[in-house]
Design an enzyme around this catalytic site. Structure first.
Site, short mmCIF file in Angstrom:
data_model
loop_
_atom_site.label_atom_id
_atom_site.label_comp_id
_atom_site.label_asym_id
_atom_site.label_seq_id
_atom_site.Cartn_x
_atom_site.Cartn_y
_atom_site.Cartn_z
CG HIS A 105 -4.36 -1.91 -0.51
ND1 HIS A 105 -4.86 -0.82 -0.38
CD2 HIS A 105 -3.81 -1.89 0.97
CE1 HIS A 105 -4.93 -0.18 0.67
NE2 HIS A 105 -4.21 -1.00 1.72
CE LYS A 125 -7.42 -1.52 2.60
NZ LYS A 125 -7.87 -1.92 3.84
CB SER A 157 -0.97 0.04 1.32
OG SER A 157 -0.43 0.10 2.37
#
Length: 439
Positions: free
Chosen positions: A251, A283, A223
């Site tokens: 992610h 996310k 990230s």
């Protein structure tokens, strides 16, 4: 010559003089003087207060905790002004999608808002099982278990998997939650050079015999830098040294691979070569929570033993429903992944052409602009905000001084015009502040 925070020696001296004139805030007379009750001795308190005081002395408004007026997607309203937003993990553009909102509202109508207790104590809701079955299928595993927090997932699972005789071997840039899990477990913890399989193998060759269980942890998409590991090599190393391999996909889902299935799809690796897949719901899946996907024997054991599951309230039904609907839409609309990756590639290309240092980013969803100096990063973020671009600076001590940066999260919702105009804003801000280009 520059010193700490990118200031020249004379500028730093002037800043320290201003801080000295301000003095320390008076301590209330009722405040106890005993060391045990002195909050100033809390870890990092002095540095935190000095940084905040320095920002105030320089007339810099904090870029953190800004209040958004509505959904923070590719665009957001902050204080009544519209911004191009690069500070949210809304990779697939599903946060705020009316179908996701409708699924959450339907779950509220059927189940209420809260699970009201741990799932072990209060029982299951069908939506929990549906989400876990869907996530397991997405990762190609036997089973999955969803937790109420992504950070807590790593903490409680690693804390439960390992003990004092064991070893946690992880990438140097691994997320804080992994380090906290190691601390809870009491296991020995060793970090190896970022994205360096050879370094990981050297550590395993030297240390394996001294420990019982070994857990090798990497991320599928880092990230801070937006780069990727060589998954096939790490999987082979783990098997060669009798270690479990855990991959944090926080992610990666919805970002990597042609259909957003993550690092295994991106690298063309059999997902069965990874023992433990970890992911988050906050996310791409526009919800909140975390999960572990892997063998059923593992998830069944965690369901009955992991403190962060057994003793924590269960995932709220509307959050489970919104994550499930987001996953369904991600699979049904692969154009979202393609558009995200196209946007990230465009941003990366234009940023590099403009002379910005983007480090090792793969340009698939996360692109940093590395400035080195925390002060310069904060100033560029503030100037960009004035120009209508919302991006967060990542400053010391989150990253070492010398690697401070602005971190851009791209979305399928961004348009090419958003990206082109934002790069132009960054260039103008950089030039007005006389920040040097990357060499």
């Amino acid at each position: 010559m520059t010193t700490g925070f990118g200031l020249s020696a004379s500028a730093r001296s002037a800043l320290l003089s201003r801080l000295a004139r301000r003095g320390s805030p008076p301590v209330p007379e009722a405040e106890p003087a005993s060391p045990g009750r002195d909050l100033g001795t809390l870890p990092g308190m002095r540095d935190f207060e000095a940084m905040r005081e320095a920002g105030a002395a320089l007339g810099m408004e904090s870029p953190f905790f800004r209040q958004h007026d509505g959904v923070a997607g590719a665009h957001s309203s902050i204080g009544g002004r519209r911004y191009v937003n690069f500070a949210s993990y809304n990779y697939a553009g599903l946060n705020g999608d009316p179908r996701v909102a409708a699924a959450a509202k339907a779950a509220i109508d059927r189940y209420g808002i809260s699970a009201s207790a741990s799932r072990l104590a209060s029982g299951e809701r069908p939506v929990h099982a549906e989400l876990e079955v869907a996530l397991a299928a997405h990762h190609g595993t036997e089973a999955c278990l969803a937790f109420v927090s992504g950070h807590a997932t790593n903490v409680t699972v690693i804390g439960q998997l390992l003990g004092p005789r064991d070893l946690l071997l992880h990438d140097r840039l691994i997320h804080n939650s992994v380090a906290e899990g190691a601390r809870l477990s009491g296991a020995r913890r060793i970090a190896f050079a970022h994205n360096d399989p050879d370094a990981a193998e050297r550590e395993l060759a030297a240390q394996r015999r001294r420990h019982g269980r070994v857990l090798l942890v990497i991320e599928g998409h880092y990230s801070m830098d937006g780069d990727l590991p060589d998954l096939a090599r790490f999987a082979a190393i783990a098997r060669r040294h009798d270690a479990l391999l855990m991959v944090d996909e926080a992610h990666s889902i919805g970002v990597l691979g042609a259909t957003g299935r993550g690092i295994a799809e991106q690298c063309g690796v059999d997902p069965g070569l990874v023992d433990i897949w970890m992911g988050t719901l906050s996310k791409t899946l526009s919800s909140c929570g975390g999960y572990i996907a892997g063998r059923r024997r593992l998830t069944d054991w965690l369901r009955h033993t992991a403190p962060g599951f057994v003793y924590s309230v269960g995932l709220a039904p509307p959050l489970a429903a919104s994550a499930l609907e987001s996953l369904r839409l991600l699979q049904a609309e692969p154009w979202r992944v393609a558009r995200l990756q196209s946007n990230a590639a465009l941003f990366l290309r234009l940023a590099r052409q403009a002379g910005f240092d983007t480090g090792s980013s793969a340009g698939l969803g996360i692109v940093p602009i590395i400035l080195g100096s925390s002060l310069q990063s904060a100033r560029l973020a503030a100037a960009s905000f004035e120009g209508g671009v919302n991006v967060q600076p990542i400053l010391f001590p989150v990253v070492p001084e010398g690697s401070a940066r602005l971190r851009f999260f791209l979305s399928a919702e961004h348009s090419p015009a958003d990206i082109e105009e934002s790069i132009a804003t960054l260039v103008a801000a950089r030039d007005s502040l006389a920040i040097l280009k990357a060499s």
